[in-house]
Scaffold this motif. Structure first.
Motif, PDB file in Angstrom:
ATOM      1  N   MET A  95       0.839  -1.169   0.000  1.00 32.75           N
ATOM      2  CA  MET A  95       0.000   0.000   0.000  1.00 32.75           C
ATOM      3  C   MET A  95       0.886   1.236   0.000  1.00 32.75           C
ATOM      4  O   MET A  95       1.962   1.227   0.575  1.00 32.75           O
ATOM      5  CB  MET A  95      -0.907  -0.002   1.215  1.00 32.75           C
ATOM      6  CG  MET A  95      -1.930  -1.116   1.211  1.00 32.75           C
ATOM      7  SD  MET A  95      -2.980  -1.057   2.655  1.00 32.75           S
ATOM      8  CE  MET A  95      -2.069  -2.197   3.682  1.00 32.75           C
ATOM      9  N   TYR A 130       1.253   5.143   1.142  1.00 30.24           N
ATOM     10  CA  TYR A 130       0.767   6.097   2.127  1.00 30.24           C
ATOM     11  C   TYR A 130       1.349   7.469   1.836  1.00 30.24           C
ATOM     12  O   TYR A 130       2.521   7.605   1.491  1.00 30.24           O
ATOM     13  CB  TYR A 130       1.177   5.672   3.538  1.00 30.24           C
ATOM     14  CG  TYR A 130       0.515   4.402   3.966  1.00 30.24           C
ATOM     15  CD1 TYR A 130      -0.700   4.438   4.633  1.00 30.24           C
ATOM     16  CD2 TYR A 130       1.084   3.168   3.682  1.00 30.24           C
ATOM     17  CE1 TYR A 130      -1.338   3.259   5.014  1.00 30.24           C
ATOM     18  CE2 TYR A 130       0.459   1.992   4.058  1.00 30.24           C
ATOM     19  CZ  TYR A 130      -0.752   2.048   4.718  1.00 30.24           C
ATOM     20  OH  TYR A 130      -1.368   0.884   5.085  1.00 30.24           O
ATOM     21  N   LYS A 131       0.511   8.490   1.990  1.00 26.78           N
ATOM     22  CA  LYS A 131       0.963   9.870   1.874  1.00 26.78           C
ATOM     23  C   LYS A 131       1.155  10.401   3.285  1.00 26.78           C
ATOM     24  O   LYS A 131       0.256  10.305   4.127  1.00 26.78           O
ATOM     25  CB  LYS A 131      -0.061  10.722   1.130  1.00 26.78           C
ATOM     26  CG  LYS A 131       0.382  12.163   0.949  1.00 26.78           C
ATOM     27  CD  LYS A 131      -0.600  12.939   0.090  1.00 26.78           C
ATOM     28  CE  LYS A 131      -0.070  14.330  -0.193  1.00 26.78           C
ATOM     29  NZ  LYS A 131      -0.984  15.063  -1.098  1.00 26.78           N
ATOM     30  N   VAL A 132       2.327  10.962   3.518  1.00 21.19           N
ATOM     31  CA  VAL A 132       2.666  11.497   4.832  1.00 21.19           C
ATOM     32  C   VAL A 132       2.810  13.006   4.711  1.00 21.19           C
ATOM     33  O   VAL A 132       3.557  13.501   3.869  1.00 21.19           O
ATOM     34  CB  VAL A 132       4.000  10.899   5.340  1.00 21.19           C
ATOM     35  CG1 VAL A 132       4.373  11.490   6.686  1.00 21.19           C
ATOM     36  CG2 VAL A 132       3.932   9.384   5.386  1.00 21.19           C
ATOM     37  N   ASP A 188       5.839   3.281   0.549  1.00 25.88           N
ATOM     38  CA  ASP A 188       5.258   1.973   0.267  1.00 25.88           C
ATOM     39  C   ASP A 188       5.543   1.087   1.481  1.00 25.88           C
ATOM     40  O   ASP A 188       6.701   0.812   1.790  1.00 25.88           O
ATOM     41  CB  ASP A 188       5.904   1.397  -0.996  1.00 25.88           C
ATOM     42  CG  ASP A 188       5.312   0.070  -1.420  1.00 25.88           C
ATOM     43  OD1 ASP A 188       4.358  -0.401  -0.779  1.00 25.88           O
ATOM     44  OD2 ASP A 188       5.819  -0.494  -2.405  1.00 25.88           O
ATOM     45  N   SER A 196       1.609  -1.359   6.363  1.00 26.33           N
ATOM     46  CA  SER A 196       0.577  -0.814   7.245  1.00 26.33           C
ATOM     47  C   SER A 196       0.909   0.627   7.651  1.00 26.33           C
ATOM     48  O   SER A 196       2.067   1.062   7.578  1.00 26.33           O
ATOM     49  CB  SER A 196       0.446  -1.658   8.511  1.00 26.33           C
ATOM     50  OG  SER A 196       1.596  -1.507   9.314  1.00 26.33           O
ATOM     51  N   ARG A 197      -0.108   1.328   8.099  1.00 24.61           N
ATOM     52  CA  ARG A 197       0.058   2.702   8.590  1.00 24.61           C
ATOM     53  C   ARG A 197       0.979   2.705   9.808  1.00 24.61           C
ATOM     54  O   ARG A 197       1.829   3.563   9.962  1.00 24.61           O
ATOM     55  CB  ARG A 197      -1.320   3.264   8.935  1.00 24.61           C
ATOM     56  CG  ARG A 197      -1.321   4.686   9.390  1.00 24.61           C
ATOM     57  CD  ARG A 197      -2.762   5.173   9.610  1.00 24.61           C
ATOM     58  NE  ARG A 197      -2.769   6.552   9.991  1.00 24.61           N
ATOM     59  CZ  ARG A 197      -2.674   6.994  11.240  1.00 24.61           C
ATOM     60  NH1 ARG A 197      -2.566   6.130  12.235  1.00 24.61           N
ATOM     61  NH2 ARG A 197      -2.674   8.271  11.506  1.00 24.61           N
ATOM     62  N   VAL A 206       4.594   2.643   8.860  1.00 21.48           N
ATOM     63  CA  VAL A 206       5.051   3.961   8.389  1.00 21.48           C
ATOM     64  C   VAL A 206       5.371   4.857   9.581  1.00 21.48           C
ATOM     65  O   VAL A 206       6.448   5.468   9.645  1.00 21.48           O
ATOM     66  CB  VAL A 206       3.984   4.630   7.495  1.00 21.48           C
ATOM     67  CG1 VAL A 206       4.373   6.063   7.175  1.00 21.48           C
ATOM     68  CG2 VAL A 206       3.775   3.833   6.219  1.00 21.48           C
ATOM     69  N   SER A 249      -0.005  13.841   9.368  1.00 22.42           N
ATOM     70  CA  SER A 249      -0.975  12.797   9.029  1.00 22.42           C
ATOM     71  C   SER A 249      -0.330  11.733   8.153  1.00 22.42           C
ATOM     72  O   SER A 249       0.650  11.996   7.453  1.00 22.42           O
ATOM     73  CB  SER A 249      -2.202  13.373   8.319  1.00 22.42           C
ATOM     74  OG  SER A 249      -1.869  13.787   7.018  1.00 22.42           O
ATOM     75  N   VAL A 250      -0.898  10.541   8.235  1.00 25.40           N
ATOM     76  CA  VAL A 250      -0.478   9.416   7.403  1.00 25.40           C
ATOM     77  C   VAL A 250      -1.770   8.807   6.872  1.00 25.40           C
ATOM     78  O   VAL A 250      -2.615   8.379   7.661  1.00 25.40           O
ATOM     79  CB  VAL A 250       0.309   8.358   8.207  1.00 25.40           C
ATOM     80  CG1 VAL A 250       0.637   7.161   7.331  1.00 25.40           C
ATOM     81  CG2 VAL A 250       1.564   8.955   8.814  1.00 25.40           C
ATOM     82  N   SER A 251      -1.914   8.797   5.550  1.00 23.13           N
ATOM     83  CA  SER A 251      -3.139   8.227   4.995  1.00 23.13           C
ATOM     84  C   SER A 251      -2.842   7.396   3.753  1.00 23.13           C
ATOM     85  O   SER A 251      -1.978   7.741   2.947  1.00 23.13           O
ATOM     86  CB  SER A 251      -4.148   9.329   4.667  1.00 23.13           C
ATOM     87  OG  SER A 251      -3.563  10.303   3.829  1.00 23.13           O
ATOM     88  N   GLU A 252      -3.583   6.307   3.641  1.00 21.33           N
ATOM     89  CA  GLU A 252      -3.461   5.445   2.465  1.00 21.33           C
ATOM     90  C   GLU A 252      -4.100   6.174   1.290  1.00 21.33           C
ATOM     91  O   GLU A 252      -5.136   6.823   1.442  1.00 21.33           O
ATOM     92  CB  GLU A 252      -4.182   4.128   2.726  1.00 21.33           C
ATOM     93  CG  GLU A 252      -4.026   3.141   1.607  1.00 21.33           C
ATOM     94  CD  GLU A 252      -4.722   1.829   1.898  1.00 21.33           C
ATOM     95  OE1 GLU A 252      -4.834   1.033   0.962  1.00 21.33           O
ATOM     96  OE2 GLU A 252      -5.143   1.606   3.041  1.00 21.33           O
TER      97      GLU A 252
END
Length: 71
Positions: A1, A3-5, A26, A29-30, A33, A47-50
Motif C-alpha cells: 500500500m 501512504y501519503k505522509v 510503500d 501498514s500505517r 510507516v 498525518s499518514v493516509s493510504e
C-alpha cells in the motif's frame, strides 16, 4: 500500500501550513510507516493516509519530483 505522509521537517518549531511537506511511502501498514518515521527522521508527522491508485496517478502527473520510498 502507498501512504501519503504530511509532515513538518522540524519537530521543535510550531507547525505552519505553509511549511508542510509530503512524502510517499510503500509499506504494509500505517503503523509501520509511523514507526519507521519515528525511528529514522526528526519530522513532526501531521498525518499518514493510504491513497488510492487514482490519487497516486494524479501525484505522479502533477509533481515532477515525485518518488516513493519503500520500507
Amino acid at each position: 500500500m502507498i501512504y501519503k505522509v504530511l509532515y513538518q521537517d522540524n519537530a521543535v518549531k510550531a507547525p505552519r501550513r505553509e511549511t508542510t511537506q509530503s512524502l510517499f511511502i510503500d509499506a504494509s501498514s500505517r503503523r509501520e510507516v509511523i514507526h519507521y518515521l519515528a525511528e529514522n527522521t526528526p519530522y513532526m508527522i501531521e498525518s499518514v493516509s493510504e491513497i488510492s491508485q487514482e490519487h497516486l496517478e494524479y501525484e505522479k502527473e502533477h509533481h515532477p519530483e515525485f518518488k516513493i520510498e519503500k520500507i
